[in-house]
Scaffold this active site. Structure first.
Site, PDB file in Angstrom:
ATOM      1  N   MET A 374     -36.925  -1.906 -26.985  1.00 31.36           N
ATOM      2  CA  MET A 374     -36.447  -0.754 -27.783  1.00 31.36           C
ATOM      3  C   MET A 374     -36.780   0.625 -27.466  1.00 31.36           C
ATOM      4  O   MET A 374     -37.950   0.568 -26.996  1.00 31.36           O
ATOM      5  CB  MET A 374     -36.822  -0.938 -29.279  1.00 31.36           C
ATOM      6  CG  MET A 374     -35.994  -1.947 -29.914  1.00 31.36           C
ATOM      7  SD  MET A 374     -34.183  -2.293 -30.037  1.00 31.36           S
ATOM      8  CE  MET A 374     -33.853  -3.385 -28.380  1.00 31.36           C
ATOM      9  N   CYS A 375     -36.111   1.504 -27.494  1.00 31.47           N
ATOM     10  CA  CYS A 375     -36.606   2.801 -27.149  1.00 31.47           C
ATOM     11  C   CYS A 375     -37.263   3.505 -28.519  1.00 31.47           C
ATOM     12  O   CYS A 375     -36.539   4.622 -29.006  1.00 31.47           O
ATOM     13  CB  CYS A 375     -35.336   3.779 -26.696  1.00 31.47           C
ATOM     14  SG  CYS A 375     -34.998   3.419 -25.042  1.00 31.47           S
ATOM     15  N   MET A 376     -38.230   2.832 -28.913  1.00 35.04           N
ATOM     16  CA  MET A 376     -38.985   3.236 -30.176  1.00 35.04           C
ATOM     17  C   MET A 376     -40.392   2.952 -29.901  1.00 35.04           C
ATOM     18  O   MET A 376     -40.592   1.847 -29.390  1.00 35.04           O
ATOM     19  CB  MET A 376     -38.415   2.471 -31.350  1.00 35.04           C
ATOM     20  CG  MET A 376     -37.006   2.464 -31.692  1.00 35.04           C
ATOM     21  SD  MET A 376     -36.591   1.787 -33.179  1.00 35.04           S
ATOM     22  CE  MET A 376     -37.059   0.086 -32.719  1.00 35.04           C
ATOM     23  N   ILE A 413     -29.316  -1.221 -29.769  1.00 38.61           N
ATOM     24  CA  ILE A 413     -29.567  -1.188 -28.325  1.00 38.61           C
ATOM     25  C   ILE A 413     -29.302  -2.247 -27.659  1.00 38.61           C
ATOM     26  O   ILE A 413     -28.745  -2.171 -26.541  1.00 38.61           O
ATOM     27  CB  ILE A 413     -31.020  -0.666 -28.226  1.00 38.61           C
ATOM     28  CG1 ILE A 413     -31.098   0.771 -28.707  1.00 38.61           C
ATOM     29  CG2 ILE A 413     -31.417  -0.558 -26.602  1.00 38.61           C
ATOM     30  CD1 ILE A 413     -32.627   1.345 -28.554  1.00 38.61           C
TER      31      ILE A 413
END
EC number: 5.1.1.1
Length: 467
Positions: A374-376, A413
């Site tokens: 994830m882009c977290m 995502i």
């Protein structure tokens, strides 16, 4: 997978940190933990057929765990019913297995009610809990003979209206929240016992003349590690039931103690192994059943209902995930990016899973961090784990993930992957197919004005000034 050619890596200097052992422990190690198969099926074979990431369930483990729990209680009390908590894992195959084992359906929403009915579960084998029961759901449940546990005053009014509509008195249960001597004390659901709120609700029901109470429900929390808490819960519920009977003549036909038994997933902050940390299911059964026998009147044995979820299914589920990137963080910590993260393992925010490699990987182990895709920044599966030098394609097997991850996983995502079941005979069955774009978009509607030549309709950017 690793090739025979070694890749040069620039040396890094990392500060050594030492100190006394403390309750937060140190680095978890997966270096010597190898899990090359799941339920007897090689990880290589599973990934070759179904890809990575991949959820894998063991039917043998699931049935064995349920039977162990059932035996613990039915050998101590004569009338026990297990309600399978759908919110824990409502994959159809998982629910069907537990229904085959004799569990009824414990539901907390219309969505779960629809799922249970689609599986052919009759109303008499359904318990309906939860704080949100729309009027149409309550009416359908009453007509179907479902066991309904009231959560708040508005449900009393709705059920009275349904009783008037149907021209009948409706038998219902009432949900209590109470102090069982543990923290936090769950007070959001049902009516509080100690403050008198629960008895006020009983008086309100009696005045209405449309409903009568025939059972009590209480769920004191989750991951309860003190069997004595259930003993105190049962004592208070039984005494309250006899108070109701003395006032209005309504005898308790069932006492539903909810669930909350822990699994082998360890809460973050714990450092003991599960075998040391957790009481056995027999200890819970002793505490609950001994309290029943102590406080029930002679000849009165109401049905004991248990709504366990996590302790039944958690250990039956595993997740295979593969390394898709490696890097060094600024402080020289080794980091790995996996193809599965908190999107599939939502409970990783609270639990420390058992993590193993699917094969021996040579090299010196070092403290590492394992991220998801994830882009977290919060997408972390393991914050400090000892690993050998891994390469793209190397795999980990994350165990004890059967509870809540397939109900709380995120459509964010990434597509959600295949889920398979290894049968008792060792065959592998697909029980949920991997998603594709159609699963995401089939509920969407694109207005015609946006659908036709959408890109060509954009204003063309001028190239002036870009020479």
């Amino acid at each position: 997978m690793k090739t025979a050619t070694s890749t040069y890596e620039k040396p890094s200097i990392q500060q050594l940190k030492s100190g006394l052992m403390n309750k937060f422990a140190g680095v978890t190690s997966a270096y010597n933990q190898i899990k090359s198969s799941i339920a007897g099926v090689p990880v290589d074979d599973l990934v070759a057929q179904f890809g990575s990431p991949l959820f894998v369930y063991s039917e043998r483990s699931l049935r064995r765990k349920f039977r162990t729990m059932r035996h613990a209680f039915t050998t101590r009390y004569p009338d026990v019913t297990f309600g399978w908590s759908y919110k824990t894992n409502y994959l159809k195959a998982i629910c069907a297995i537990l229904h085959q084992e004799g569990a009824i359906a414990e539901l907390v929403s219309k969505m779960e009610y629809d799922k249970a009915k689609a599986l052919g579960i009759p109303g008499k084998q359904i318990i309906l809990n939860g704080p949100h029961k729309p009027f149409d759901l309550l009416e359908a449940a009453v007509r179907d003979g479902v066991t309904i546990n009231i959560d708040h005053l508005d449900e009393i009014e709705d059920l009275e209206a349904i009783a008037t509509l149907l021209g009948q008195t409706i038998s219902v249960g009432i949900r209590l929240n109470l102090d069982a001597g543990i923290q936090p004390c769950w007070s959001r659901f049902g009516f509080n016992l100690e403050s008198g709120q629960a008895m006020e609700a009983i008086h309100r029901i009696a005045r209405g003349g449309k409903l009568k109470i025939n059972g009590l429900h209480s769920h004191i929390g989750t991951y309860i590690m003190e069997p004595s808490a259930y003993s105190r819960q049962v004592e208070k519920m039984v005494k309250f039931g006899y108070n109701i009977e003395a006032l209005y003549g309504w005898q308790m036909e069932y006492i539903d103690i909810g669930g909350g038994f822990p699994s082998r997933s360890r809460l973050k902050g714990t450092y003991h192994a599960a075998d040391v940390l957790l009481p056995s299911i027999e200890e819970y059964a002793d505490a609950i059943c001994d309290s029943l026998w102590k406080h029930l009147r002679s000849g009165h044995t109401p049905k004991l209902i248990i709504e366990s979820g996590r302790a039944v299914v958690d250990e039956a589920g595993s997740l295979i995930t593969s390394v898709c990137g490696t890097k060094r963080l600024p402080d020289s910590t080794r980091a790995y990016v996996m193809d599965a993260g908190v999107n599939l393992l939502f409970t990783s925010f609270w639990y420390r899973f058992d993590i193993a490699l699917d094969r021996h990987v040579p090299g010196t182990a070092e403290p590492s961090v394992v991220y998801g895709p994830m882009c977290m920044n919060i997408d972390v599966i393991a914050e400090s784990i000892s690993l050998p030098p891994l390469s793209r394609g190397d795999r980990m097997v994350i165990s004890t993930v059967g509870a809540y991850n397939n109900t709380q996983w995120l459509q964010f995502i990434e597509y959600r992957p295949n889920v398979v079941l290894v049968t008792e005979t060792g065959e592998v069955e697909l029980i949920r197919a991997a998603e594709d774009l159609s699963d995401l978009e089939r509920r969407e509607h694109l207005p015609a004005r946006l659908a036709s030549n959408a890109f060509n309709a954009l204003p063309q950017l001028s190239s002036v000034g870009w020479k």
